[in-house]
Design a protein around this motif. Sequence first.
Motif, short mmCIF file in Angstrom:
data_model
loop_
_atom_site.label_atom_id
_atom_site.label_comp_id
_atom_site.label_asym_id
_atom_site.label_seq_id
_atom_site.Cartn_x
_atom_site.Cartn_y
_atom_site.Cartn_z
N UNK A 721 0.84 -1.19 0.00
CA UNK A 721 0.00 0.00 0.00
C UNK A 721 0.88 1.25 0.00
N UNK A 722 0.54 2.21 -0.85
CA UNK A 722 1.26 3.49 -0.87
C UNK A 722 0.25 4.63 -0.87
N UNK A 723 0.58 5.71 -0.19
CA UNK A 723 -0.31 6.87 -0.05
C UNK A 723 0.49 8.14 -0.26
N UNK A 724 -0.08 9.07 -1.03
CA UNK A 724 0.48 10.41 -1.18
C UNK A 724 -0.57 11.42 -0.74
N UNK A 725 -0.15 12.36 0.10
CA UNK A 725 -1.05 13.40 0.58
C UNK A 725 -0.44 14.75 0.22
N UNK A 726 -1.14 15.53 -0.59
CA UNK A 726 -0.61 16.78 -1.09
C UNK A 726 -0.66 17.91 -0.07
#
Length: 823
Positions: A721-726
């Motif tokens: 699982x990978x997550x990017x939060x701007x």
Amino acid sequence: MKKILLISIVITGLTFQLYAQPAPAPGAAGNPPATFPGVVKGKIVEAGTKTPMEYANVAIYSQQDSSIVGGIMTQADGSFQIKNVPPGNYYLQANFIGYEKHTLPGISINRSGSVADIGTLELKPASKELEGVDVVADKARVEFKLDRRVVNVSQEISAAGGSAVDALANTPSVDVDIEGNVSVRGSSDFTVLIDGKPSVLDGSDALKQIPASDIERIEVITNPSAKYDPEGVAGIINVVMKKHIKGSFSGVANLSASNTNKTRGDLTLNYRNDKWTFMLGGDFQNMVFSGERNVHQELYNADTTTVINSVGNMDRTWKGKGVRGGIDYHISDKTTLSMSGRVGDYTFQRNSLSTQHTYDNFGTDNYIFEDNTSARKGNYWNSDFTYSHNFNKDGHKLIATFYASGRQGPDNEYQIRYPSDANGNPIDQNPDKIRTVEASNDNEYRLKADYTLPVNDENKFEAGYQGRVNRESEDYLFENFDYTSDSWVNNPNFSSAFDFSRDIHALYAIWSHSTKSFSWQTGLRAEYTKREMDHTASSDPYIIDRVDWFPSVHLSQKFGRDIELQSSYSRRISRPRGWDLEPFPSYMDPYNIRVGNPALEPEYTDSYELSVLKRIKKSFISLEGYYRRTNNLITRIQELHSDGIIYHTRANMNSDQSLGSELMANLDLYPWLRIIASGTVFYYRLEGSVNGESVDRNSTNFNSRLTADVKFTPTTRFQLMSIYRGPSVSAQGEYNGMAFANASLKQELFNKKLSATLQVRDIFGTMKRSGTSYGDGFKTDFEFKREPRVFQLTLSYIINNYRSKSRNGGGQEGGGDDMGSEY
């Protein structure tokens, strides 16, 4: 917003226009004899347990050419009705993910429009022997329903050994920061329900206390109907616990441990016979999260610039244990009495060791070594009693629930400030010592009754009442240590007492209409609120005595079997907590003081949503658009006073709006590979002023998630699982973006009675929270990092073929058992 409304109006108008077209008179010249469509109805249950199966797919096919004639998903009680079936001969197919398909031939509808009642069909689990291994099909990790998205926690192996917070971390529309704080579409103001009932703890605190292994599913409802309590701008998170079983006695035990001082365990036991169902469970947790903090602060006062640098370590601890139980007594096939309860304790503690360097442009230069500990702890309890009665007519029912809860305990804080050298070594053995104790007692009582009446095959009426009574008291004691008397001395400048009461009485009514391809629902809720406060610092009770109205509208249009368009509107409210209202100053540190605002009023949000869902065999793609505007916005404010101290408070000063879209794809590319991807883009605008200065801000934000689920063998599964939060903005600052990745490997053993899950969190050490806040006379840069590469092993053992009841509840507008008494 105008586009959303326009599309909804057009859909509604076209549908009503279609049904308004006149038909030629039966039997008129040139017309054949009249024929009338019929109805096919029945009920779907799980084989063996007889548990009603909600959301099972039922379809009718022509006996002549196997063309599909109609279809529907079952209701919370497993029932279904397929309407407008032309005269003819048909066969029926019923299926559900993970179960064998059931085909029933020989269904006939005559020319007079008969009703074909097929009775009850049983679906068997879709298992088969593959080289001696039992293989059962998986449910989708995220499912979309009419008014909610459902997270099937059993499919989120990265949450094993964690809490509900970990299960939500990879859920569309939900964000979790490094401290475990949850937000829904950018807002941390949401309501947490457990099995449709309110949680004793609030928001993220409640989710941190619930073991993921005890959870069947989590329902995220971003635009609830008028049936629900409108509290919480971002909507509702309903946690549905495992509680029903297959067979007479069963259970499950879970235990997890990590390489960084994290342990958690739980046990659930169930017994059921024809009349009674008993459940007993317990859990404990001791989770320590270590991290680093770095804060650079500048204060500007006349010709003096003061710089404060603080660097150190910070540990956060979540501790708790609890026991829960429940009893269901089935008086008859139509009437059930239920009782459940839970008691336990909780601790949320923060320990920090840091060195603070303070200097200014006039020669001040000193170092302080700080040893701070803050803890929120206490005991809690809750209980509920529910009466459910189903009348003779399908769907005609009455549910009444009484709920009571309470929590008591102190919030403690200890601060020790040693004068030190530049290396943080103390040079004075008599440091400044401060301690605060906030003793609180919070009790809540609720009474709710819901009545549902199917008027006919296409229309349904719902109505209900809810009463809420809150009583809260707090005593705040601030003490300095006096070395002369060798004792703690009360400081009356910061000590206070506070009593808070709030009563809410609500009535709601909902009308629903549903046809084969189009359905709508409209509702209205009225709430009367009376709020009073009594504080030692103020003689004004700051009474609120008002009536608020909360309308809701939901529309759904189906295009064939694979495409569905939905739109909705609801009005929400966010009421300030007692903590936000206290007018007395609370000490934070020598440079920061918090003051509540007793004049705070609720903030109101208008929320609009529009979504389209496309199903592609076992996969689906969804696109959602939303617009949310909040007025009377409760805004956090920081003010630098002439004494050089920053005062933190809140006020109704601004409004904000969010306009965004979210694209999600759940793709079963191969039998061994599933990809779940989502991306959210939203425009955020803040309008208003702070201390007479405009804080109009706007930003375009982007968040994304990607999960790869790989089955190496029928018993071995890997998840990445990978997550990017701007980046984002606030009224007085900005937050930087971040990205991180987690990995999990699950192995099932001993005919799936035992499973072992190994996880590593934050593989690359990139998870952190950083940003800048500023205002008139100050600027602060901050960065917080959590320990990276945490390895955790979780073992789960099934006792006597434990199976949870997985399809009950969470139906359209909360029509299921688990949400039958939702608040």
